[in-house]
Design a protein around this motif. Structure first.
Motif, PDB file in Angstrom:
ATOM      1  N   ASP A   5       0.844  -1.194   0.000  1.00  0.00           N
ATOM      2  CA  ASP A   5       0.000   0.000   0.000  1.00  0.00           C
ATOM      3  C   ASP A   5       0.878   1.243   0.000  1.00  0.00           C
ATOM      4  O   ASP A   5       2.100   1.169   0.132  1.00  0.00           O
ATOM      5  CB  ASP A   5      -0.980  -0.014   1.182  1.00  0.00           C
ATOM      6  CG  ASP A   5      -0.314   0.142   2.536  1.00  0.00           C
ATOM      7  OD1 ASP A   5       0.927   0.159   2.605  1.00  0.00           O
ATOM      8  OD2 ASP A   5      -1.032   0.247   3.534  1.00  0.00           O
ATOM      9  N   TRP A   6       0.279   2.414  -0.133  1.00  0.00           N
ATOM     10  CA  TRP A   6       1.052   3.658  -0.260  1.00  0.00           C
ATOM     11  C   TRP A   6       1.851   3.967   0.997  1.00  0.00           C
ATOM     12  O   TRP A   6       2.917   4.560   0.916  1.00  0.00           O
ATOM     13  CB  TRP A   6       0.154   4.833  -0.646  1.00  0.00           C
ATOM     14  CG  TRP A   6      -0.766   5.317   0.437  1.00  0.00           C
ATOM     15  CD1 TRP A   6      -2.039   4.912   0.673  1.00  0.00           C
ATOM     16  CD2 TRP A   6      -0.468   6.286   1.445  1.00  0.00           C
ATOM     17  NE1 TRP A   6      -2.546   5.555   1.770  1.00  0.00           N
ATOM     18  CE2 TRP A   6      -1.614   6.417   2.253  1.00  0.00           C
ATOM     19  CE3 TRP A   6       0.646   7.061   1.741  1.00  0.00           C
ATOM     20  CZ2 TRP A   6      -1.664   7.280   3.345  1.00  0.00           C
ATOM     21  CZ3 TRP A   6       0.590   7.924   2.828  1.00  0.00           C
ATOM     22  CH2 TRP A   6      -0.560   8.022   3.606  1.00  0.00           C
ATOM     23  N   VAL A   7       1.352   3.528   2.167  1.00  0.00           N
ATOM     24  CA  VAL A   7       2.090   3.787   3.405  1.00  0.00           C
ATOM     25  C   VAL A   7       3.387   2.987   3.422  1.00  0.00           C
ATOM     26  O   VAL A   7       4.450   3.516   3.735  1.00  0.00           O
ATOM     27  CB  VAL A   7       1.222   3.476   4.650  1.00  0.00           C
ATOM     28  CG1 VAL A   7       2.053   3.590   5.916  1.00  0.00           C
ATOM     29  CG2 VAL A   7       0.018   4.380   4.713  1.00  0.00           C
ATOM     30  N   VAL A  13      10.726   5.480   1.550  1.00  0.00           N
ATOM     31  CA  VAL A  13      11.325   6.789   1.266  1.00  0.00           C
ATOM     32  C   VAL A  13      11.593   7.543   2.569  1.00  0.00           C
ATOM     33  O   VAL A  13      12.649   8.154   2.743  1.00  0.00           O
ATOM     34  CB  VAL A  13      10.392   7.623   0.357  1.00  0.00           C
ATOM     35  CG1 VAL A  13      10.913   9.038   0.172  1.00  0.00           C
ATOM     36  CG2 VAL A  13      10.194   6.930  -0.983  1.00  0.00           C
ATOM     37  N   VAL A  14      10.644   7.481   3.504  1.00  0.00           N
ATOM     38  CA  VAL A  14      10.750   8.241   4.753  1.00  0.00           C
ATOM     39  C   VAL A  14      11.914   7.742   5.606  1.00  0.00           C
ATOM     40  O   VAL A  14      12.667   8.547   6.173  1.00  0.00           O
ATOM     41  CB  VAL A  14       9.419   8.201   5.549  1.00  0.00           C
ATOM     42  CG1 VAL A  14       9.572   8.831   6.920  1.00  0.00           C
ATOM     43  CG2 VAL A  14       8.318   8.898   4.766  1.00  0.00           C
ATOM     44  N   LYS A  71      -4.131   6.905   8.019  1.00  0.00           N
ATOM     45  CA  LYS A  71      -2.969   6.023   7.868  1.00  0.00           C
ATOM     46  C   LYS A  71      -1.665   6.715   8.242  1.00  0.00           C
ATOM     47  O   LYS A  71      -0.630   6.058   8.375  1.00  0.00           O
ATOM     48  CB  LYS A  71      -2.892   5.486   6.442  1.00  0.00           C
ATOM     49  CG  LYS A  71      -3.931   4.420   6.166  1.00  0.00           C
ATOM     50  CD  LYS A  71      -3.698   3.781   4.831  1.00  0.00           C
ATOM     51  CE  LYS A  71      -4.696   2.639   4.636  1.00  0.00           C
ATOM     52  NZ  LYS A  71      -4.427   1.906   3.410  1.00  0.00           N
ATOM     53  N   LEU A  72      -1.683   8.030   8.423  1.00  0.00           N
ATOM     54  CA  LEU A  72      -0.476   8.733   8.860  1.00  0.00           C
ATOM     55  C   LEU A  72       0.021   8.211  10.206  1.00  0.00           C
ATOM     56  O   LEU A  72       1.210   8.303  10.498  1.00  0.00           O
ATOM     57  CB  LEU A  72      -0.734  10.245   8.961  1.00  0.00           C
ATOM     58  CG  LEU A  72      -0.904  10.979   7.633  1.00  0.00           C
ATOM     59  CD1 LEU A  72      -1.317  12.426   7.883  1.00  0.00           C
ATOM     60  CD2 LEU A  72       0.381  10.932   6.822  1.00  0.00           C
ATOM     61  N   ARG A  77       5.441   5.622  14.929  1.00  0.00           N
ATOM     62  CA  ARG A  77       6.447   4.808  15.619  1.00  0.00           C
ATOM     63  C   ARG A  77       7.831   5.041  14.999  1.00  0.00           C
ATOM     64  O   ARG A  77       8.819   5.204  15.708  1.00  0.00           O
ATOM     65  CB  ARG A  77       6.099   3.331  15.564  1.00  0.00           C
ATOM     66  CG  ARG A  77       7.120   2.491  16.299  1.00  0.00           C
ATOM     67  CD  ARG A  77       6.941   1.008  16.218  1.00  0.00           C
ATOM     68  NE  ARG A  77       5.628   0.566  15.849  1.00  0.00           N
ATOM     69  CZ  ARG A  77       5.273  -0.691  15.704  1.00  0.00           C
ATOM     70  NH1 ARG A  77       6.152  -1.635  15.926  1.00  0.00           N
ATOM     71  NH2 ARG A  77       4.067  -1.039  15.348  1.00  0.00           N
ATOM     72  N   MET A  78       7.893   5.059  13.659  1.00  0.00           N
ATOM     73  CA  MET A  78       9.180   5.271  12.995  1.00  0.00           C
ATOM     74  C   MET A  78       9.770   6.623  13.381  1.00  0.00           C
ATOM     75  O   MET A  78      10.951   6.711  13.734  1.00  0.00           O
ATOM     76  CB  MET A  78       9.025   5.214  11.464  1.00  0.00           C
ATOM     77  CG  MET A  78      10.351   5.401  10.740  1.00  0.00           C
ATOM     78  SD  MET A  78      10.228   5.689   8.951  1.00  0.00           S
ATOM     79  CE  MET A  78       9.194   4.399   8.393  1.00  0.00           C
TER      80      MET A  78
END
Length: 191
Positions: A5-7, A13-14, A71-72, A77-78
């Motif tokens: 999924d997009w997350v 990338v994040v 979904k943000l 946690r990251m």
């Protein structure tokens, strides 16, 4: 094969993007580009990056409220773990490059400079939050997990106080970070 999924794609990338500050600091070390007091610059910059990531983690819930993109939350946690990562590097740089691992000097600093104790308390809280951030710990702690993780607000306040007591004359940066944190907390309280 399950489609990402997009997350999940965004995390690819994040995560490396969160390492850019460290890469820039390593480059500055390797090119001898940290100014006249490299130990102080490195320690200060690592602490400031920890504070930036702390603000970023606290901004996720307000961003969810304003954008409606729930979904943000999966990034929190990251970002929180990167906050802890930079905070631990900040302490390590202080101990290694400013104190040369001299524990007697550390004891003297703790006595003479209360901002060090306040900063250490902030990092201890972040460490407890990092250790309990796994899904397994969430299940084990149940409702206590959410209460424990509200200590992030105390850690943020202590981090700003640490920065405020550390600066000698220009309070612009710590007051700016404190203001950002207050706004982020007020947005959380607003229904």
């Amino acid at each position: 094969m399950k489609k990402m999924d997009w997350v999940a794609k965004s995390k690819l990338v994040v995560f490396p993007a969160c390492l850019i500050p460290l890469a820039l600091l390593v480059q500055a070390v390797l090119t001898n580009n940290l100014g006249p007091d490299p130990a102080n610059t490195l320690t200060r910059d690592l602490g400031e990056w920890a504070l930036i990531f702390l603000c970023g983690g606290l901004a996720i819930t307000p961003m969810r409220k304003f954008t409606g993109v729930n979904k943000l939350i999966r990034f929190r946690r990251m970002i929180g773990l990167f906050t802890l990562f930079y905070a631990l590097l900040h302490i390590t740089a202080y101990l290694a490059f400013m104190l040369a691992w001299d524990w007697a000097t550390l004891a003297e600093d703790l006595y003479k400079r209360p901002y060090i104790i306040v900063g250490a308390l902030a990092v201890l809280i972040l460490t407890a939050l990092g250790v309990t951030s796994t899904k397994g710990m969430m299940r084990r702690l149940g409702k206590k997990w959410a209460k424990l993780h509200k200590l992030v607000y105390l850690s943020a306040g202590l981090a700003v106080l640490h920065f405020l007591w550390l600066v000698k004359s220009d309070y612009t940066e710590p007051v700016t970070y404190g203001s950002v944190i207050v706004v982020l907390l007020l947005v959380r309280l607003k229904k």
